[in-house]
Design an enzyme around this catalytic site. Structure first.
Site, PDB file in Angstrom:
ATOM      1  N   VAL A  49       0.820  -1.228   0.000  1.00 52.61           N
ATOM      2  CA  VAL A  49       0.000   0.000   0.000  1.00 52.61           C
ATOM      3  C   VAL A  49       0.850   1.272   0.000  1.00 52.61           C
ATOM      4  CG1 VAL A  49      -2.021  -1.023   1.120  1.00 52.61           C
ATOM      5  CG2 VAL A  49      -0.275   0.106   2.526  1.00 52.61           C
ATOM      6  N   LYS A  50       2.154   1.161   0.241  1.00 52.33           N
ATOM      7  CA  LYS A  50       2.996   2.359   0.359  1.00 52.33           C
ATOM      8  C   LYS A  50       3.349   2.914  -1.037  1.00 52.33           C
ATOM      9  CE  LYS A  50       2.621   1.915   4.731  1.00 52.33           C
ATOM     10  NZ  LYS A  50       3.503   1.380   5.746  1.00 52.33           N
TER      11      LYS A  50
END
Ligand SMILES: *Cc1c(COP(=O)(O)O)cnc(C)c1O
Length: 400
Positions: free
Chosen positions: A200-201
């Site tokens: 998700v980063k």
């Protein structure tokens, strides 16, 4: 964004179709060149501790304008390595913001230290430098600042506080890779800067992390730490034709593989474009909420380029007549993957039991916790998807 004729017709969106497949709040972008890079690494001589690790470290160091970068197996391992490098041990206190992912504080505990929770600025949810001063004691060794949602903290104010009290500053920049503060890239703003490459980063290596620093001593301590505390790695011994090594400190196996670093190297080339896309989508959300009472995006400071890992709004239930939780579940039922970042760390049972924390300790973070909602935002998100999210919100709050 939402066309006006649609807004005037209340019946039009009364039966909105749910997103199928569901729209996540964050998602990785993987393209064919990423896959090819990983396949190349798999065919190479080195699956781990090889030259691709060094190449990825160099790429991150250069992107962030720092002298050194140390790759590790996760953002959590990176925080742990930073605490080790600073010599945090039992009896030491490290100041952390209440509004963060638990691992920011956990890393202090891994080293036997005590996390001291400080409240955040209600407008930005960033650690409040003035509140830090009040928590500094003779035992305080460091502050970990979290660039919440991707907005760099006020580093000038933070540097002034830590210099005055002769303590260290660590930037938990897991959200903010690709952002900047007063023209300086994230990764160069503190003596140790920590990144995560979870999917998700802002870029991903599946799992992975990195610490950037200009201090070669800290970098070599962290290289030792990620490799069991052993003072030479496998490749160095191969090159010397020697079997001998020394374990000089207690370390862990926190290495990142060449396979993962190949993915990271391929990803970082696209980072600037992805940040621009995140910023554009954030701007579209900003515009949509500008005239909407009861929904407030977090404030953004004038000195920053925000990396928008997250787009966070605050819900005022008195104004809207519907609370955050009800909006959360209504959006989820439409296949919209909203989320809440974060449960204040000092409210988790582990911290309450072990460190006697609890409600009342950080009121601004606790109040925010009841009102915040992270909306979907990732580079591959289409504007039509975003329009769908906005339509759904308007229907739920009764303004469609
Ligand atoms: C993601 C994250 C971490 C932990 O990173 P992992 O790679 O998941 O271990 C730490 N701090 C913050 C603020 C994060 O968002």
């Amino acid at each position: 964004m939402i066309n006006d004729s649609a807004r005037k017709d209340p019946g039009r969106y009364s039966i909105l179709e749910a997103f199928c497949p569901p729209l996540p709040y964050g998602r990785q972008s993987i393209s064919d060149d990423d896959i090819e890079a990983v396949v190349e690494a798999l065919k190479s001589d080195w699956l781990t501790t090889g030259p691709t690790v060094a190449s990825f470290e160099k790429a991150v160091a250069s992107f962030t304008g720092s002298a050194e970068a140390v790759a590790v197996s996760s953002g959590t391992a990176a925080l742990h390595a930073a605490m080790f490098a600073l010599g945090i041990e039992a009896g030491d206190e490290v100041i952390v913001p209440a509004m963060t992912f638990a691992s920011t504080a956990n890393a202090v505990v891994f080293q036997g230290g005590t996390p001291v929770f400080v409240d955040v600025d209600p407008d930005t949810l960033l650690i409040d430098p003035e509140k830090i001063e009040k928590k500094i004691t003779a035992h305080t060794k460091a502050v970990i600042a979290v660039d919440y949602a991707g907005q760099p903290c006020n580093y000038d104010a933070l540097q002034a506080v830590v210099k005055q009290h002769h303590i260290e500053l660590v930037a938990d920049a897991c959200h903010s890779l690709g952002g900047s503060y007063r023209g300086m890239p994230v990764g160069s703003l503190s003596s140790l800067n920590v990144f995560s490459f979870h999917p998700v980063k802002n870029i991903t290596t599946a799992e992975g992390g990195m610490i950037t620093t200009d201090n070669p001593e800290l970098a070599s301590r962290m290289r030792l730490f990620r490799n069991h505390g052993i003072s030479s790695d496998h490749r160095e011994r191969e090159a010397k034709g020697s079997w001998y090594y020394e374990m000089v400190d207690l370390g862990y196996n926190y290495r990142l593989t060449d396979i993962q670093c190949a993915l990271g190297l391929s990803q970082i080339r696209k980072l600037s474009d992805w940040i621009a896309r995140r910023q554009l989508l954030a701007l579209r959300y900003d515009e949509a909420f500008e005239l909407q009472d009861g929904i407030s995006p977090l404030k953004v400071g004038p000195d920053v380029s925000h990396a928008y890992h997250l787009y966070v709004i605050r819900i005022d239930s008195d104004v809207l007549g519907i609370c955050r939780n009800d909006i959360f579940y209504a959006l989820r039922s439409h296949g919209i993957g909203v989320n809440v970042h974060y449960i204040p760390v000092h409210l988790h049972p582990y911290y309450r039991n072990r460190f006697k924390t609890g409600p009342g300790l950080c009121p601004a973070a606790e109040e925010a916790y009841g009102e915040i909602l992270s909306l979907p935002l990732f580079p591959a998100m289409q504007s039509q998807d975003q329009d769908g999210v906005l339509e759904c919100i308007h229907q739920i709050i009764g303004t469609s």
